[in-house]
Motif scaffolding. Structure first.
Motif, PDB file in Angstrom:
ATOM      1  N   TYR A 268       0.813  -1.211   0.000  1.00  0.00           N
ATOM      2  CA  TYR A 268       0.000   0.000   0.000  1.00  0.00           C
ATOM      3  C   TYR A 268       0.847   1.262   0.000  1.00  0.00           C
ATOM      4  O   TYR A 268       0.367   2.346  -0.334  1.00  0.00           O
ATOM      5  CB  TYR A 268      -0.945   0.007   1.209  1.00  0.00           C
ATOM      6  CG  TYR A 268      -0.263  -0.259   2.539  1.00  0.00           C
ATOM      7  CD1 TYR A 268       0.293   0.771   3.277  1.00  0.00           C
ATOM      8  CD2 TYR A 268      -0.177  -1.547   3.058  1.00  0.00           C
ATOM      9  CE1 TYR A 268       0.930   0.523   4.487  1.00  0.00           C
ATOM     10  CE2 TYR A 268       0.445  -1.808   4.266  1.00  0.00           C
ATOM     11  CZ  TYR A 268       1.000  -0.768   4.977  1.00  0.00           C
ATOM     12  OH  TYR A 268       1.629  -1.000   6.182  1.00  0.00           O
ATOM     13  N   ARG A 327      -7.495  -3.700   6.059  1.00  0.00           N
ATOM     14  CA  ARG A 327      -7.382  -4.707   5.012  1.00  0.00           C
ATOM     15  C   ARG A 327      -6.085  -4.560   4.231  1.00  0.00           C
ATOM     16  O   ARG A 327      -5.438  -5.557   3.875  1.00  0.00           O
ATOM     17  CB  ARG A 327      -8.596  -4.631   4.072  1.00  0.00           C
ATOM     18  CG  ARG A 327      -9.884  -5.172   4.710  1.00  0.00           C
ATOM     19  CD  ARG A 327     -11.105  -4.829   3.870  1.00  0.00           C
ATOM     20  NE  ARG A 327     -12.318  -5.472   4.333  1.00  0.00           N
ATOM     21  CZ  ARG A 327     -13.046  -5.065   5.378  1.00  0.00           C
ATOM     22  NH1 ARG A 327     -12.668  -3.981   6.051  1.00  0.00           N
ATOM     23  NH2 ARG A 327     -14.136  -5.712   5.731  1.00  0.00           N
ATOM     24  N   LYS A 328      -5.700  -3.328   3.967  1.00  0.00           N
ATOM     25  CA  LYS A 328      -4.447  -3.109   3.239  1.00  0.00           C
ATOM     26  C   LYS A 328      -3.243  -3.577   4.058  1.00  0.00           C
ATOM     27  O   LYS A 328      -2.308  -4.174   3.515  1.00  0.00           O
ATOM     28  CB  LYS A 328      -4.299  -1.627   2.896  1.00  0.00           C
ATOM     29  CG  LYS A 328      -5.214  -1.150   1.776  1.00  0.00           C
ATOM     30  CD  LYS A 328      -4.928   0.296   1.414  1.00  0.00           C
ATOM     31  CE  LYS A 328      -5.769   0.755   0.238  1.00  0.00           C
ATOM     32  NZ  LYS A 328      -5.483   2.170  -0.148  1.00  0.00           N
ATOM     33  N   ILE A 330      -3.167  -5.868   6.485  1.00  0.00           N
ATOM     34  CA  ILE A 330      -3.167  -7.332   6.607  1.00  0.00           C
ATOM     35  C   ILE A 330      -2.726  -7.966   5.285  1.00  0.00           C
ATOM     36  O   ILE A 330      -1.897  -8.884   5.269  1.00  0.00           O
ATOM     37  CB  ILE A 330      -4.562  -7.833   7.030  1.00  0.00           C
ATOM     38  CG1 ILE A 330      -4.884  -7.353   8.451  1.00  0.00           C
ATOM     39  CG2 ILE A 330      -4.636  -9.357   6.949  1.00  0.00           C
ATOM     40  CD1 ILE A 330      -6.338  -7.523   8.853  1.00  0.00           C
ATOM     41  N   SER A 331      -3.258  -7.481   4.187  1.00  0.00           N
ATOM     42  CA  SER A 331      -2.852  -7.991   2.876  1.00  0.00           C
ATOM     43  C   SER A 331      -1.367  -7.748   2.643  1.00  0.00           C
ATOM     44  O   SER A 331      -0.662  -8.595   2.083  1.00  0.00           O
ATOM     45  CB  SER A 331      -3.672  -7.331   1.765  1.00  0.00           C
ATOM     46  OG  SER A 331      -5.052  -7.623   1.891  1.00  0.00           O
ATOM     47  N   GLY A 332      -0.895  -6.578   3.089  1.00  0.00           N
ATOM     48  CA  GLY A 332       0.523  -6.255   2.936  1.00  0.00           C
ATOM     49  C   GLY A 332       1.416  -7.224   3.683  1.00  0.00           C
ATOM     50  O   GLY A 332       2.471  -7.638   3.187  1.00  0.00           O
ATOM     51  N   LEU A 334       0.697 -10.348   4.433  1.00  0.00           N
ATOM     52  CA  LEU A 334       0.620 -11.665   3.813  1.00  0.00           C
ATOM     53  C   LEU A 334       1.313 -11.724   2.459  1.00  0.00           C
ATOM     54  O   LEU A 334       1.564 -12.819   1.937  1.00  0.00           O
ATOM     55  CB  LEU A 334      -0.847 -12.083   3.683  1.00  0.00           C
ATOM     56  CG  LEU A 334      -1.587 -12.244   5.026  1.00  0.00           C
ATOM     57  CD1 LEU A 334      -3.053 -12.563   4.788  1.00  0.00           C
ATOM     58  CD2 LEU A 334      -0.935 -13.308   5.889  1.00  0.00           C
ATOM     59  N   GLU A 335       1.627 -10.558   1.872  1.00  0.00           N
ATOM     60  CA  GLU A 335       2.339 -10.534   0.600  1.00  0.00           C
ATOM     61  C   GLU A 335       3.749 -11.099   0.736  1.00  0.00           C
ATOM     62  O   GLU A 335       4.302 -11.639  -0.221  1.00  0.00           O
ATOM     63  CB  GLU A 335       2.414  -9.102   0.058  1.00  0.00           C
ATOM     64  CG  GLU A 335       1.121  -8.593  -0.558  1.00  0.00           C
ATOM     65  CD  GLU A 335       1.220  -7.127  -0.936  1.00  0.00           C
ATOM     66  OE1 GLU A 335       2.282  -6.511  -0.683  1.00  0.00           O
ATOM     67  OE2 GLU A 335       0.243  -6.584  -1.478  1.00  0.00           O
ATOM     68  N   TRP A 365     -13.875 -11.276   6.909  1.00  0.00           N
ATOM     69  CA  TRP A 365     -12.872 -11.233   5.843  1.00  0.00           C
ATOM     70  C   TRP A 365     -11.581 -11.917   6.287  1.00  0.00           C
ATOM     71  O   TRP A 365     -10.971 -12.671   5.523  1.00  0.00           O
ATOM     72  CB  TRP A 365     -12.622  -9.781   5.449  1.00  0.00           C
ATOM     73  CG  TRP A 365     -11.545  -9.607   4.419  1.00  0.00           C
ATOM     74  CD1 TRP A 365     -11.659  -9.809   3.073  1.00  0.00           C
ATOM     75  CD2 TRP A 365     -10.187  -9.205   4.659  1.00  0.00           C
ATOM     76  NE1 TRP A 365     -10.445  -9.552   2.452  1.00  0.00           N
ATOM     77  CE2 TRP A 365      -9.534  -9.178   3.400  1.00  0.00           C
ATOM     78  CE3 TRP A 365      -9.472  -8.855   5.801  1.00  0.00           C
ATOM     79  CZ2 TRP A 365      -8.198  -8.817   3.258  1.00  0.00           C
ATOM     80  CZ3 TRP A 365      -8.133  -8.504   5.669  1.00  0.00           C
ATOM     81  CH2 TRP A 365      -7.505  -8.481   4.417  1.00  0.00           C
ATOM     82  N   MET A 369      -8.620 -15.363   5.020  1.00  0.00           N
ATOM     83  CA  MET A 369      -7.214 -15.111   4.746  1.00  0.00           C
ATOM     84  C   MET A 369      -6.327 -16.161   5.430  1.00  0.00           C
ATOM     85  O   MET A 369      -6.684 -16.692   6.483  1.00  0.00           O
ATOM     86  CB  MET A 369      -6.827 -13.714   5.223  1.00  0.00           C
ATOM     87  CG  MET A 369      -7.703 -12.591   4.691  1.00  0.00           C
ATOM     88  SD  MET A 369      -7.689 -12.500   2.880  1.00  0.00           S
ATOM     89  CE  MET A 369      -6.040 -11.816   2.623  1.00  0.00           C
TER      90      MET A 369
END
Length: 437
Positions: A268, A327-328, A330-332, A334-335, A365, A369
């Motif tokens: 992000y 969300r950004k 958490i996604s970051g 897991l990347e 959500w 994940m």
């Protein structure tokens, strides 16, 4: 006392003070009413500590050489700040957005200061008090980068009228401060007040050409757009090359290209880098200087700080949180993070009547994940989390501290994220195995 007379006093003073716990002697003390404190109750203390003047709404004090009565101390402070801004007349760029504005501001300041004398907002002084204080700290700088925050409609417009920027950028629009804005559309309208101000004054706005929402909003206001992107006004692109966990970014600036190792984690942050690099390109900062500034920047103040601890690798992102940034983040994580992963999440503040719904939707959500472990902190999470889920949830930060001290999780990639009110940074020492931050 009118603004012109007060400005003459300001030029002879030691600066502005709004807190008697800080340096007061020789300053002008503005007694401002806040949610928690009323500065008018500290007027006598300010006088005793040697301030040059006090500006107060109290009428029980005689107006003399050191006491100035005002219908609103805050409004007089804002008027004084605008007067000083006009007197100094720097080129001023304003930054707002739901997420990333502070990081963008700091990187942009690092880039522009390679070439120009520059003032930028200190820390998070981005509200109706902080922006005037920033402006009143202007010296002989040629440029100023001013961050603007808001949690209600009309606030960005007011801040723009005080700071009078000639340039501006909105980093993005997300689900932040819904308590004051009401909806995502309300956020867009409120942040877009910066575009409206710039359009009405002949200013220009940097706009990410890949963001259809902000491109449309800018077009609706009629502001002159400086479009970022391969087919835009500024042919700048940023692409993630690697993340281990820090971002390695490939940057294209016009006809030049370079790769830079950053101190940032999370994809992000690419958008923040893009805005900062684009403004550098606009102002003619050489690519080498831009690269050097981005590489040297390190986040602080609990914003996406990476800590290599003895027990875990921790991303401490405990300054702010909303449904979008959660969300950004958490996604970051897991990347790049290999298992096991641990999320320690605190309540998201200021999202209004939809708070419980947004917290529930976030938890739903997260269940989709590939996260190994979750710990929740705060009264809202405590209310919405199904106890049968097996997720540890604590109403108070002290309870979470005690739990972690007993459990001593080790070997995790950890994301610690929540709103500032949750004080999640208190968990960092036990997670990292360090005595303090």
């Amino acid at each position: 006392m009118n603004v012109e007379a007060l400005y003459s006093e300001f030029l002879r003073s030691g600066g502005i003070c709004t807190d008697t716990r800080k340096a007061v002697r020789g300053s002008i003390f503005f007694a401002i009413r806040g949610e928690r404190f009323d500065g008018n109750a500290f007027v006598e203390e300010a006088l005793e500590k040697g301030c040059r003047l006090v500006v107060t709404e109290r009428t029980d004090l005689p107006q003399n050489g050191r006491v100035v009565h005002a219908a609103s101390s805050l409004e007089l402070l804002q008027q004084l700040a605008r007067h000083h801004r006009r007197a100094k007349s720097p080129l001023l760029l304003a930054i707002t957005g739901s997420n990333g504005k502070t990081t963008t501001k700091e990187m942009l300041a690092a880039i522009l200061s390679k070439k120009f004398s520059l003032l930028s907002t200190r820390g998070n002084l981005n509200n109706h008090i902080g922006v005037p204080l920033t402006l009143l700290s202007l010296g002989d700088e040629r440029m100023a980068v001013v961050e603007m925050g808001a949690n209600h409609s009309g606030e960005i417009r007011k801040l723009a009228q005080i700071a009078e920027p000639g340039l501006g950028m909105i980093t993005n629009v997300g689900k932040a401060h819904l308590e004051g804005f009401g909806s995502l559309e309300g956020v867009l309208h409120a942040k877009g007040e910066l575009y409206e101000y710039l359009a009405s004054t002949g200013g220009k706005a940097f706009v990410d050409g890949s963001d259809p929402v902000l491109m449309k909003r800018a077009g609706e206001t009629g502001v002159e757009r400086i479009v970022i992107g391969p087919r835009g006004t500024l042919p700048v692109q940023c692409r993630m090359a690697e993340q281990t966990p820090f971002l390695e970014v490939e940057v294209k600036m016009g006809g030049e290209q370079f790769r830079v190792s950053t101190g940032l984690v999370g994809g992000y942050n690419l958008q923040n880098i893009l805005f900062a690099v684009s403004a550098g390109y606009y102002f003619g900062i050489p690519a080498g200087m831009v690269r050097e500034a981005i590489a040297g920047y390190r986040p602080e103040n609990y914003r996406s700080q990476f800590i290599e601890g003895k027990q875990n690798r921790v991303i401490l992102d405990a300054y702010n949180a909303n449904p979008t940034s959660m969300r950004k983040a958490i996604s970051g994580l897991l990347e790049y993070a290999s298992p096991p992963t641990l999320l320690i999440l605190g309540d998201m503040a200021e999202i209004g009547n939809t708070s419980e719904q947004e917290h529930r939707e976030l938890l739903s959500w997260i269940k989709t994940m590939p996260v190994d472990r979750v710990i929740l902190v705060g009264p809202v999470f405590s209310t919405v989390c199904d106890r049968s889920s097996g997720i540890p949830v604590f109403r108070k930060i002290s309870e979470a501290e005690s739990y972690l001290e007993t459990e001593k999780p080790a070997g995790y990639h950890v994301l610690v994220k929540g709103s500032r009110i949750m004080e999640l940074e208190r968990l960092a020492p036990v997670l990292t195995g360090q005595s303090g931050m």
